[in-house]
Design a protein around this motif. Structure first.
Motif, PDB file in Angstrom:
ATOM      1  N   SER B  12       0.860  -1.186   0.000  1.00 19.91           N
ATOM      2  CA  SER B  12       0.000   0.000   0.000  1.00 19.91           C
ATOM      3  C   SER B  12       0.893   1.232   0.000  1.00 19.91           C
ATOM      4  N   SER B  85      -4.105   0.563  -8.803  1.00 17.76           N
ATOM      5  CA  SER B  85      -4.478  -0.440  -7.798  1.00 17.76           C
ATOM      6  C   SER B  85      -5.008  -1.684  -8.494  1.00 17.76           C
ATOM      7  N   SER B 111      -2.190  -1.384  -3.635  1.00 14.46           N
ATOM      8  CA  SER B 111      -3.227  -0.391  -3.341  1.00 14.46           C
ATOM      9  C   SER B 111      -2.563   0.975  -3.320  1.00 14.46           C
TER      10      SER B 111
END
Lengths: 112, 114
Positions: B12, B85, B111
Protein backbone atom coordinates in the motif's frame (compact mmCIF):
# COMPACT_ATOMS: atom_id res chain seq x y z
CA UNK A 1 -14.18 -6.14 -30.50
CA UNK A 2 -13.01 -8.17 -27.50
CA UNK A 3 -9.86 -10.10 -28.30
CA UNK A 4 -10.53 -13.20 -26.17
CA UNK A 5 -14.11 -13.75 -25.11
CA UNK A 6 -15.60 -16.38 -22.84
CA UNK A 7 -19.18 -17.38 -22.16
CA UNK A 8 -20.81 -17.64 -19.76
CA UNK A 9 -19.23 -15.19 -17.35
CA UNK A 10 -21.01 -16.84 -14.41
CA UNK A 11 -22.21 -20.41 -14.10
CA UNK A 12 -23.97 -21.91 -11.08
CA UNK A 13 -24.83 -25.59 -11.21
CA UNK A 14 -25.41 -28.71 -9.13
CA UNK A 15 -22.93 -31.45 -8.40
CA UNK A 16 -22.97 -34.21 -10.96
CA UNK A 17 -24.03 -32.01 -13.86
CA UNK A 18 -22.12 -31.61 -17.12
CA UNK A 19 -21.31 -28.09 -18.32
CA UNK A 20 -19.34 -26.28 -21.01
CA UNK A 21 -17.55 -22.96 -21.19
CA UNK A 22 -16.92 -21.46 -24.60
CA UNK A 23 -13.92 -19.43 -25.69
CA UNK A 24 -13.29 -17.51 -28.88
CA UNK A 25 -10.35 -15.35 -29.92
CA UNK A 26 -10.26 -12.93 -32.84
CA UNK A 27 -6.53 -12.23 -32.71
CA UNK A 28 -5.64 -14.77 -35.37
CA UNK A 29 -3.56 -16.72 -32.85
CA UNK A 30 -2.81 -20.38 -33.37
CA UNK A 31 -2.44 -21.45 -29.75
CA UNK A 32 -5.06 -21.43 -27.00
CA UNK A 33 -5.09 -22.29 -23.31
CA UNK A 34 -7.29 -22.93 -20.33
CA UNK A 35 -6.17 -21.83 -16.88
CA UNK A 36 -7.84 -22.39 -13.51
CA UNK A 37 -7.68 -19.77 -10.76
CA UNK A 38 -8.50 -21.21 -7.36
CA UNK A 39 -9.90 -19.49 -4.27
CA UNK A 40 -6.40 -18.36 -3.32
CA UNK A 41 -6.09 -16.64 -6.70
CA UNK A 42 -3.37 -19.01 -7.89
CA UNK A 43 -3.33 -19.59 -11.66
CA UNK A 44 -2.50 -23.01 -13.03
CA UNK A 45 -2.40 -24.27 -16.58
CA UNK A 46 -4.94 -26.93 -17.49
CA UNK A 47 -4.54 -27.33 -21.24
CA UNK A 48 -2.60 -25.80 -24.06
CA UNK A 49 -3.48 -26.53 -27.66
CA UNK A 50 -2.68 -25.67 -31.22
CA UNK A 51 -3.70 -27.46 -34.37
CA UNK A 52 -0.89 -29.91 -33.98
CA UNK A 53 -0.63 -30.71 -30.33
CA UNK A 54 -2.68 -30.90 -27.15
CA UNK A 55 -0.78 -30.64 -23.90
CA UNK A 56 -2.67 -31.70 -20.81
CA UNK A 57 -1.50 -30.87 -17.31
CA UNK A 58 -1.23 -34.22 -15.59
CA UNK A 59 -3.07 -32.96 -12.53
CA UNK A 60 -6.26 -32.23 -14.48
CA UNK A 61 -8.97 -34.89 -13.97
CA UNK A 62 -10.17 -36.59 -17.13
CA UNK A 63 -13.64 -35.19 -16.41
CA UNK A 64 -12.28 -32.05 -18.06
CA UNK A 65 -11.83 -32.06 -21.82
CA UNK A 66 -11.02 -29.31 -24.31
CA UNK A 67 -12.67 -29.27 -27.71
CA UNK A 68 -11.54 -27.10 -30.59
CA UNK A 69 -13.91 -26.86 -33.56
CA UNK A 70 -11.49 -24.48 -35.29
CA UNK A 71 -8.40 -22.40 -34.67
CA UNK A 72 -10.34 -19.53 -33.11
CA UNK A 73 -12.24 -21.59 -30.54
CA UNK A 74 -11.29 -23.77 -27.60
CA UNK A 75 -14.22 -24.88 -25.47
CA UNK A 76 -13.96 -26.54 -22.07
CA UNK A 77 -16.27 -29.41 -21.22
CA UNK A 78 -16.63 -30.64 -17.66
CA UNK A 79 -18.43 -33.87 -16.78
CA UNK A 80 -19.79 -34.94 -13.40
CA UNK A 81 -19.05 -31.64 -11.68
CA UNK A 82 -17.69 -31.73 -8.14
CA UNK A 83 -17.63 -29.11 -5.39
CA UNK A 84 -13.87 -28.70 -5.83
CA UNK A 85 -14.35 -27.63 -9.42
CA UNK A 86 -15.64 -24.28 -8.21
CA UNK A 87 -13.15 -21.70 -9.47
CA UNK A 88 -12.62 -19.06 -12.12
CA UNK A 89 -11.60 -20.50 -15.47
CA UNK A 90 -9.62 -18.35 -17.88
CA UNK A 91 -9.11 -18.85 -21.56
CA UNK A 92 -6.03 -17.37 -23.23
CA UNK A 93 -4.35 -17.32 -26.61
CA UNK A 94 -0.94 -16.61 -28.13
CA UNK A 95 0.80 -16.77 -31.46
CA UNK A 96 2.99 -19.83 -31.20
CA UNK A 97 3.91 -21.63 -28.00
CA UNK A 98 6.19 -18.80 -26.89
CA UNK A 99 4.12 -15.77 -27.80
CA UNK A 100 2.65 -13.15 -25.50
CA UNK A 101 -0.50 -14.40 -23.79
CA UNK A 102 -3.82 -12.59 -23.95
CA UNK A 103 -6.54 -13.58 -21.51
CA UNK A 104 -10.30 -13.58 -21.50
CA UNK A 105 -12.34 -12.07 -18.67
CA UNK A 106 -12.84 -15.40 -16.94
CA UNK A 107 -15.83 -17.63 -16.20
CA UNK A 108 -16.74 -18.10 -12.55
CA UNK A 109 -18.06 -21.61 -11.95
CA UNK A 110 -19.88 -22.37 -8.70
CA UNK A 111 -20.85 -25.97 -7.97
CA UNK A 112 -23.48 -26.44 -5.27
CA UNK B 1 10.74 -27.69 -11.13
CA UNK B 2 10.26 -24.00 -11.87
CA UNK B 3 8.78 -21.92 -9.06
CA UNK B 4 7.89 -18.24 -9.19
CA UNK B 5 7.75 -16.08 -6.08
CA UNK B 6 6.49 -12.55 -5.75
CA UNK B 7 7.31 -10.30 -2.85
CA UNK B 8 5.61 -8.54 -1.21
CA UNK B 9 2.21 -10.23 -1.31
CA UNK B 10 0.56 -6.86 -0.70
CA UNK B 11 1.70 -3.27 -0.88
CA UNK B 12 0.00 0.00 0.00
CA UNK B 13 1.49 3.32 -1.08
CA UNK B 14 0.34 6.94 -1.28
CA UNK B 15 -0.41 8.38 -4.68
CA UNK B 16 2.60 9.76 -6.51
CA UNK B 17 5.17 7.35 -5.11
CA UNK B 18 7.50 5.34 -7.29
CA UNK B 19 7.45 1.65 -6.41
CA UNK B 20 9.06 -1.66 -7.28
CA UNK B 21 7.45 -5.09 -7.39
CA UNK B 22 9.69 -8.13 -7.23
CA UNK B 23 9.54 -11.49 -8.94
CA UNK B 24 12.02 -14.34 -8.56
CA UNK B 25 12.20 -17.70 -10.30
CA UNK B 26 14.19 -20.80 -9.45
CA UNK B 27 15.27 -21.99 -12.91
CA UNK B 28 17.06 -19.51 -15.18
CA UNK B 29 16.27 -21.55 -18.31
CA UNK B 30 13.40 -19.37 -19.39
CA UNK B 31 12.22 -18.30 -22.81
CA UNK B 32 10.50 -15.11 -21.68
CA UNK B 33 8.81 -13.42 -18.73
CA UNK B 34 5.51 -11.60 -18.75
CA UNK B 35 3.96 -9.13 -16.30
CA UNK B 36 0.18 -8.88 -15.99
CA UNK B 37 -2.28 -6.88 -13.96
CA UNK B 38 -5.57 -8.29 -12.74
CA UNK B 39 -8.40 -6.08 -11.54
CA UNK B 40 -10.97 -7.62 -9.14
CA UNK B 41 -13.38 -9.88 -10.98
CA UNK B 42 -11.57 -9.34 -14.26
CA UNK B 43 -9.18 -11.16 -16.51
CA UNK B 44 -5.47 -10.61 -16.84
CA UNK B 45 -4.14 -7.70 -18.87
CA UNK B 46 -0.68 -8.11 -20.34
CA UNK B 47 1.63 -5.26 -19.35
CA UNK B 48 5.07 -6.18 -20.58
CA UNK B 49 6.78 -9.16 -22.18
CA UNK B 50 10.56 -9.53 -21.82
CA UNK B 51 12.42 -12.04 -23.94
CA UNK B 52 15.26 -13.93 -22.26
CA UNK B 53 17.81 -12.00 -24.35
CA UNK B 54 16.49 -8.63 -23.16
CA UNK B 55 17.36 -6.72 -20.00
CA UNK B 56 14.33 -4.46 -19.80
CA UNK B 57 11.12 -3.28 -21.40
CA UNK B 58 9.27 -0.02 -20.96
CA UNK B 59 5.68 1.01 -21.50
CA UNK B 60 4.61 4.43 -20.30
CA UNK B 61 5.15 4.65 -16.54
CA UNK B 62 6.07 0.96 -16.34
CA UNK B 63 9.55 -0.48 -16.63
CA UNK B 64 10.31 -4.17 -16.26
CA UNK B 65 13.80 -5.53 -15.88
CA UNK B 66 15.10 -9.06 -16.19
CA UNK B 67 18.25 -10.60 -14.71
CA UNK B 68 18.02 -14.16 -15.93
CA UNK B 69 21.20 -15.39 -14.31
CA UNK B 70 20.06 -14.40 -10.85
CA UNK B 71 16.45 -15.43 -11.50
CA UNK B 72 14.93 -12.02 -10.88
CA UNK B 73 12.64 -9.51 -12.48
CA UNK B 74 11.33 -6.20 -11.19
CA UNK B 75 8.38 -4.08 -12.26
CA UNK B 76 8.94 -0.39 -11.62
CA UNK B 77 5.89 1.87 -11.55
CA UNK B 78 6.60 5.58 -11.66
CA UNK B 79 4.36 8.24 -10.15
CA UNK B 80 1.73 5.76 -8.97
CA UNK B 81 -1.96 6.58 -9.34
CA UNK B 82 -5.09 5.16 -7.67
CA UNK B 83 -5.94 3.58 -11.02
CA UNK B 84 -2.83 1.43 -10.68
CA UNK B 85 -4.48 -0.44 -7.80
CA UNK B 86 -4.70 -4.07 -8.86
CA UNK B 87 -2.95 -7.40 -8.43
CA UNK B 88 0.25 -7.67 -10.44
CA UNK B 89 1.28 -11.11 -11.62
CA UNK B 90 4.62 -12.28 -12.93
CA UNK B 91 4.82 -15.36 -15.15
CA UNK B 92 7.78 -17.15 -16.70
CA UNK B 93 7.78 -19.38 -19.73
CA UNK B 94 10.36 -22.12 -19.43
CA UNK B 95 12.36 -23.26 -22.43
CA UNK B 96 10.75 -26.30 -23.96
CA UNK B 97 8.46 -25.36 -26.83
CA UNK B 98 5.00 -26.80 -26.37
CA UNK B 99 5.94 -28.02 -22.90
CA UNK B 100 6.86 -24.56 -21.75
CA UNK B 101 3.62 -23.22 -20.37
CA UNK B 102 3.57 -20.03 -18.34
CA UNK B 103 4.18 -20.52 -14.64
CA UNK B 104 2.65 -17.82 -12.47
CA UNK B 105 3.58 -16.29 -9.17
CA UNK B 106 0.85 -15.63 -6.63
CA UNK B 107 0.87 -11.91 -7.32
CA UNK B 108 1.37 -8.67 -5.44
CA UNK B 109 -1.79 -6.81 -4.50
CA UNK B 110 -1.11 -3.11 -4.90
CA UNK B 111 -3.23 -0.39 -3.34
CA UNK B 112 -2.49 3.24 -4.22
CA UNK B 113 -4.16 5.66 -1.80
CA UNK B 114 -5.32 9.07 -3.03
Amino acid sequence: DTAVSQTPKYLVTQMGNDKSIKCEQNLGHDTMYWYKQDSKKFLKIMFSYNNKELIINETVPNRFSPKSPDKAHLNLHINSLELGDSAVYFCASSQGWNGELFFGEGSRLTVL
Amino acid sequence: KQEVTQIPAALSVPEGENLVLNCSFTDSAIYNLQWFRQDPGKGLTSLLLIQSSQREQTSGRLNASLDKSSGRSTLYIAASQPGDSATYLCAVRPNGGSQGNLIFGKGTKLSVKP
